[in-house]
Motif scaffolding. Structure first.
Motif, short mmCIF file in Angstrom:
data_model
loop_
_atom_site.label_atom_id
_atom_site.label_comp_id
_atom_site.label_asym_id
_atom_site.label_seq_id
_atom_site.Cartn_x
_atom_site.Cartn_y
_atom_site.Cartn_z
N THR A 1 7.35 67.18 10.07
CA THR A 1 6.35 67.27 11.15
C THR A 1 6.57 66.20 12.21
O THR A 1 6.53 66.48 13.42
CB THR A 1 4.94 67.14 10.57
N ALA A 2 6.82 64.95 11.77
CA ALA A 2 6.94 63.84 12.72
C ALA A 2 8.23 63.89 13.52
O ALA A 2 8.25 63.48 14.68
CB ALA A 2 6.84 62.51 11.97
N ASN A 3 9.32 64.38 12.91
CA ASN A 3 10.62 64.31 13.57
C ASN A 3 11.07 65.61 14.22
O ASN A 3 12.00 65.60 15.04
CB ASN A 3 11.70 63.86 12.58
N ILE A 4 10.45 66.72 13.87
CA ILE A 4 10.88 68.01 14.41
C ILE A 4 9.74 68.71 15.15
O ILE A 4 9.87 69.05 16.33
CB ILE A 4 11.43 68.92 13.28
N ILE A 5 8.62 68.92 14.45
CA ILE A 5 7.54 69.73 15.03
C ILE A 5 6.83 69.00 16.15
O ILE A 5 6.65 69.54 17.25
CB ILE A 5 6.55 70.15 13.92
N GLU A 6 6.40 67.75 15.91
CA GLU A 6 5.64 67.03 16.93
C GLU A 6 6.44 66.77 18.20
O GLU A 6 5.90 66.93 19.30
CB GLU A 6 5.12 65.72 16.34
N PRO A 7 7.73 66.35 18.14
CA PRO A 7 8.47 66.21 19.41
C PRO A 7 8.59 67.51 20.19
O PRO A 7 8.58 67.50 21.43
CB PRO A 7 9.84 65.70 18.95
N ILE A 8 8.71 68.65 19.48
CA ILE A 8 8.81 69.93 20.19
C ILE A 8 7.48 70.32 20.81
O ILE A 8 7.41 70.76 21.97
CB ILE A 8 9.29 71.03 19.21
N VAL A 9 6.39 70.13 20.07
CA VAL A 9 5.07 70.56 20.55
C VAL A 9 4.54 69.62 21.63
O VAL A 9 4.10 70.05 22.69
CB VAL A 9 4.08 70.65 19.37
N PHE A 10 4.61 68.32 21.36
CA PHE A 10 4.02 67.36 22.29
C PHE A 10 4.89 67.11 23.49
O PHE A 10 4.44 67.14 24.62
CB PHE A 10 3.73 66.04 21.57
N GLY A 11 6.18 66.85 23.28
CA GLY A 11 7.06 66.51 24.39
C GLY A 11 6.57 65.26 25.08
O GLY A 11 6.45 64.20 24.49
N LYS A 12 6.27 65.37 26.38
CA LYS A 12 5.78 64.24 27.17
C LYS A 12 4.28 64.35 27.45
O LYS A 12 3.79 63.87 28.46
CB LYS A 12 6.54 64.17 28.50
N THR A 13 3.55 64.99 26.52
CA THR A 13 2.13 65.23 26.79
C THR A 13 1.34 63.94 26.91
O THR A 13 0.55 63.74 27.82
CB THR A 13 1.53 66.11 25.67
N THR A 14 1.54 63.01 25.96
CA THR A 14 0.76 61.78 26.00
C THR A 14 1.40 60.76 26.92
O THR A 14 0.72 60.10 27.69
CB THR A 14 0.63 61.20 24.58
N GLY A 15 2.71 60.61 26.84
CA GLY A 15 3.38 59.61 27.66
C GLY A 15 3.07 58.19 27.24
O GLY A 15 3.08 57.27 28.06
N LEU A 16 2.77 57.96 25.94
CA LEU A 16 2.43 56.64 25.43
C LEU A 16 3.51 56.15 24.49
O LEU A 16 4.11 56.94 23.74
CB LEU A 16 1.08 56.68 24.70
N THR A 17 3.74 54.85 24.49
CA THR A 17 4.68 54.27 23.54
C THR A 17 4.00 54.09 22.19
O THR A 17 2.78 53.95 22.11
CB THR A 17 5.17 52.91 24.05
N PRO A 18 4.76 54.10 21.08
CA PRO A 18 4.14 53.88 19.77
C PRO A 18 3.41 52.54 19.67
O PRO A 18 2.35 52.44 19.06
CB PRO A 18 5.34 53.93 18.82
N ILE A 19 3.98 51.49 20.29
CA ILE A 19 3.30 50.19 20.26
C ILE A 19 1.97 50.27 20.99
O ILE A 19 0.96 49.70 20.54
CB ILE A 19 4.21 49.11 20.88
#
Length: 623
Positions: free
Chosen positions: A315-333
């Protein structure tokens, strides 16, 4: 600095002390963002020509949403009650698990524990000496037959005090029971009403905000509202879809593994995953503990862990990058710091709302200049663009890091943009920094060598080498600096397939260059100059080139800031120049236009009339 600090402290105090007011508003706004697309879709629908209207669509959307929330809450409570009633039936399995975890007496840990107990013995619990002495005295007195005053002994015995509850205690107890129930219900009702009014009167709310900010900022305010609504709505929708899918998948997997109350754990996983970073690991703890408590061995808990870890990685490495893309535009930190901040300010509700609220702050930073620091601190895009990264790596003497920056940019944007937007700015900054004495001559040479190597790498990476068209001859000369020689090598690489381009070096004297120009009579003489400095040499080369080769077009590539373009153009044309360009793209475009014109009209003299030159120059300047 004082006013900035005071403003920050005032905002923090307002967020903290106004929590009872701001939390319902924030929740209502987030829910309005989520339900607005559904409400607008229902409002556009028509059944047999009848539309339900704005109010009807809002009522249906909020009814569906809060009905699902109420149904999920009822199912959750019923499952928790059933679990609480069933858990005591598994005492045997729990005891066996605890017994299996006991450490053997012959293990290293047990021996170390015994050693520390011997070195640091604990004092034993002493009996109450007063009580022991009293009992002994009584036994001795009764044994001797002596008279004992029973009343005196009774006075020494501890007395018991009974406090009777007052009649008013029942009212206090009832209020203690009802207040924790009434307060959340009143807040929920307030949120429902506020969500409905926000969706019904969304245009009125929007216009009032615009009036509050001012009509002078109408464009920026409109873009701010549209961007905020779009990004937050998409983020919340995508997050709900991903979490619901993960919760359903995890619940089915737990059911197949035989874990009791699998639907409950799937629903809790959906809820916990709304909390950034901490929610996903926390969601597996409850089913793991239940599996340990109810299973006969350790195979089921291990399978639960493996299944959760595999599902989370996918989910974290395949599904979420495909679904979200640049939706949030926030860094993990930024997400982690925002989660800690909002949890500190508003508690669990703040932790749940941390990501949407931070997205709103990033949008504010993108559209409001005074809040640009929010974009720099929180936004996902790098704080340094490619040209700054390249120049910074070179200043740090990191040629490999600079090469990685250029290669990544060139693969994404092509050679011309990489030269124009990364390498040329680095050369310009090098000239200015060296002129101001901020860098040494050795650092300047290192930047030149690294940049020249990047141009050579681009030539080697070219897929197809097209032979140059020797029917159109271009001679390039760097007016007064080696950085201009590197610029000419870029131009040669970019248009060498269409022209026969030869570039001189700074080691060749201007007199030798002018002699070759006079002998060869090229179609175009390309003069590159990169300020500061170089303007007197440029004028000299324009005058001498025009005198020795009247038919050649003189194209000047002036890569620097120009205070007055028209004034410089007139001045250079008075010295014999034909065109003035300020970038690699303009220079290539100008040479290509001249070549095409020469190919179409081979008998026409190369030098154009002044009117035609003015028209072409105007078009180039506009581009």
């Amino acid at each position: 600095m004082f006013y900035t600090l005071a403003t920050v402290l005032m905002v923090l105090a307002l967020l903290y002390f106004a929590k009872p007011v701001l939390v319902p508003i924030a929740l209502s706004t987030m829910l309005a963002f989520v339900l607005s697309p559904l409400s607008m879709t229902l409002e556009r629908w028509s059944i047999k020509g009848y539309r339900i209207g704005r109010v009807g669509s809002v009522l249906v959307a909020t009814g569906i949403a809060f009905g699902l929330i109420a149904l999920a809450t009822w199912a959750l409570v019923s499952q928790v009650q059933s679990l609480a009633a069933d858990l005591p039936n598994h005492k045997t399995e729990i005891k066996s698990k605890i017994a299996s975890l006991r450490v053997s007496e012959d293990s290293t840990f047990s021996r170390l524990t015994a050693m520390f107990q011997e070195l640091f013995p604990e004092e034993g619990v002493k009996a109450e000496p007063a009580r022991e002495n009293l009992d002994k005295e009584l036994d001795d007195k009764f044994a001797d037959g002596s008279n004992t005053d029973q009343d005196e002994l009774a006075d020494d015995a501890p007395s018991t005090i009974v406090v009777a509850a007052a009649e008013d205690g029942r009212i206090a107890a009832a209020s203690d029971i009802l207040l924790p129930i009434v307060e959340p219900m009143a807040t929920a009702a307030l949120i429902i009403v506020l969500v409905m009014f926000l969706m019904i009167c969304r245009e009125d709310v929007r216009y009032r905000l615009i009036s509050l900010i001012g009509d002078k900022a109408l464009t920026g305010t409109t873009r701010l509202m549209v961007d905020t609504a779009d990004r937050v709505s998409k983020f919340l929708l995508y997050l709900f879809v991903v979490n619901a899918g993960f919760g359903l998948w995890f619940g089915i997997g737990l059911y197949l593994l035989g874990v009791p109350y699998a639907p409950l754990w799937g629903f809790l996983t959906l809820c916990f995953r709304f909390i950034p970073f901490l929610g996903s690991p926390a969601s597996v703890l409850f089913p793991l503990l239940i599996s340990i408590a109810t299973s006969s061995g350790w195979s089921q808990p291990i399978n639960v862990l493996i299944f959760f870890a595999a599902s989370e990685l996918i989910t974290a490495n395949i599904i979420e990058p495909i679904v979200f893309g640049k939706t949030t535009g926030l860094t993990p930190i930024a997400l982690l710091i925002a989660a800690l901040f909002w949890a500190w300010i508003w508690g669990p509700i703040g932790l749940l709302l941390s990501t949407p609220l931070t997205v709103c702050l990033v949008v504010l930073g993108q559209h409001l200049p005074n809040l640009r620091f929010l974009k720099v601190l929180l936004a996902e895009q790098p704080t340094l663009d490619a040209r700054l990264q390249y120049f910074q790596r070179l200043l740090a003497n990191d040629a490999k890091g600079a090469t990685s920056v250029v290669e990544a940019y060139r693969k994404e944007n092509g050679d011309e943009k990489a030269f124009e937007e990364v390498l040329v700015p680095a050369l310009q900054w090098t000239r200015r920094e060296r002129s101001d004495g901020n860098i040494s001559a050795e650092e300047e040479r290192f930047i030149w060598q690294a940049t020249r190597a990047e141009v050579d790498n681009a030539k080697e990476a070219a897929d197809v080498e097209t032979p140059a068209d020797d029917r159109y001859c271009v001679l390039g000369y760097p007016v007064h600096h080696e950085s201009e020689q590197i610029v000419l090598s870029m131009l040669k690489h970019l248009h060498n397939a269409t022209c026969d381009t030869n570039c001189f070096t700074t080691k060749q004297l201007p007199s030798r260059v002018l002699e070759q120009v006079e002998t060869q009579q090229p179609d175009v003489v390309l003069l590159a100059v990169m300020p500061p400095g170089g303007l007197p040499q440029l004028k000299f080369m324009c005058e001498e080139t025009r005198r020795r080769s009247p038919s050649s077009h003189i194209v000047v590539v002036y890569l620097g800031e120009i205070a007055d373009y028209d004034e410089l153009l007139v001045e250079l044309r008075g010295d014999g120049a034909s065109y003035l360009t300020t970038s690699l793209g303009q220079a290539i475009h100008q040479i290509e236009m001249l070549r095409q014109d020469a190919m179409e009209k081979p008998d026409t003299p190369a030098i154009e009339s002044q009117d035609g030159a003015d028209m072409l120059e105007g078009a180039t300047h506009a581009s």
